[in-house]
Design an enzyme around this catalytic site. Structure first.
Site, mmCIF file in Angstrom:
data_model
loop_
_atom_site.group_PDB
_atom_site.id
_atom_site.type_symbol
_atom_site.label_atom_id
_atom_site.label_comp_id
_atom_site.label_asym_id
_atom_site.label_seq_id
_atom_site.Cartn_x
_atom_site.Cartn_y
_atom_site.Cartn_z
ATOM 1 N N LEU A 88 63.009 16.906 -125.753
ATOM 2 C CA LEU A 88 63.513 17.512 -124.518
ATOM 3 C C LEU A 88 63.832 16.463 -123.453
ATOM 4 C CD1 LEU A 88 61.150 20.623 -124.248
ATOM 5 C CD2 LEU A 88 63.480 20.531 -125.148
ATOM 6 N N CYS A 89 64.423 15.347 -123.889
ATOM 7 C CA CYS A 89 64.797 14.300 -122.932
ATOM 8 C C CYS A 89 66.216 13.799 -123.227
ATOM 9 C CB CYS A 89 63.792 13.153 -122.944
ATOM 10 S SG CYS A 89 63.286 12.583 -124.572
ATOM 11 N N GLY A 90 67.085 14.718 -123.571
ATOM 12 C CA GLY A 90 68.486 14.361 -123.769
ATOM 13 C C GLY A 90 68.690 13.444 -124.969
#
Length: 286
Positions: A88-90
């Site tokens: 969930l950090c691109g």
């Protein structure tokens, strides 16, 4: 058109998602501040230490050089891949994995490549290759210089023992919350600066250059690895904060669209009910 109950359920689901992403954004923002302060404070020290070490190494004779600067024919390469333990950090993790794959298939296509992974995402990406010599993902549970120094010492020992001829570090360098730069740095052997860069050096050395270099090299290498992991840690929170900010905005936009669709469907249902009532009344009067 979906019925009203389905739309209401989707609105509730999207609203819950928006609350989660918003909370994750705030948590990452809080962690980012501390991580950013840490890397900003240590970066000048680490850069100056590396510069001094390279300058001193460049002035030494080849025969008096350190065991950590020994240049050998490159047959075995170790890549230290630094990612995060969570997603969930691109594109934070995928950029590192792509960079490592490029090194493996292009730069070192004719060499035997192994990996030391720091971060569960790197372990997940490369475990099927059976080339991982160690998984140090737990280091993020207690990110201290001493814990990183143990990993750096292991890398130095393996290089000196001849297990690897070259060691590279791949990590995300922190620039700001929205920008991270993928870096590939040579860890071992130490890369000396050009002779021209040392022309203006005018130092008095006490003790001798050799003794200073021998004492500084292990500390510099440990600091270099620690800086890389700290950079990656700050970049992770910056990337996650940015990703969650975008996710929150997208969820809000989707929720607004669903509310508009719900209102239109509700209005259409009410209109149909009115038409049915009017139609029934007219039928009774006729």
């Amino acid at each position: 058109m979906a019925n009203l109950k389905e739309i209401r359920n989707r609105i509730t689901s999207v609203s819950s998602t928006m609350q989660i992403t918003s909370a994750m954004k705030m948590v990452s923002a809080a962690k980012l501040k501390k991580a950013q302060d840490a890397i900003t404070a240590m970066r000048p020290y680490a850069d100056k230490l590396t510069e001094l070490l390279q300058s001193l190494s460049a002035t030494l004779d080849e025969n008096t050089g350190s065991k950590y600067s020994t240049q050998r024919e490159v047959n075995k390469v170790l890549i230290v891949a630094i990612t995060s333990n969570r997603g969930l950090c691109g594109a934070f993790n995928s950029n590192i994995i792509k960079a490592v794959n490029r090194l493996t298939t292009e730069t070192y296509a004719n060499q035997e490549v192994s990996y030391l992974v720091i971060g569960k995402k790197a372990n997940d990406a490369f475990k099927k290759t059976n080339k991982i010599i160690a998984n140090k993902s737990a280091i993020f549970d207690d990110l201290t210089f001493d814990n990183v120094a143990e990993v750096a010492q292991m890398l130095m020992d393996k290089f000196v023992a001849g297990e690897f001829d070259k060691i590279e570090i791949v990590y995300n360098k922190f620039k700001n919350a929205a920008t991270q730069e993928v870096m590939t740095e040579q860890f071992l052997p130490i890369v000396p600066v050009s002779t021209e860069a040392n022309v203006n050096l005018d130092y008095i050395f006490e003790p001798s250059k050799i003794e200073i270099v021998e004492a500084l090299i292990p500390k510099s290498l440990k600091t270099q690895l620690y800086k890389g992991i700290r950079d990656s840690y700050a970049s992770e929170h910056g990337a996650r904060m940015t990703a969650m900010h975008k996710a929150t905005d997208n969820a809000k936009e989707l929720r607004d669209q669903l509310k508009l669709t719900y209102n239109k469907a509700r209005q259409a249902a009410i209109t149909n009910e009115i038409l049915e009532i009017v139609g029934g009344a007219e039928a009774l009067n006729s």
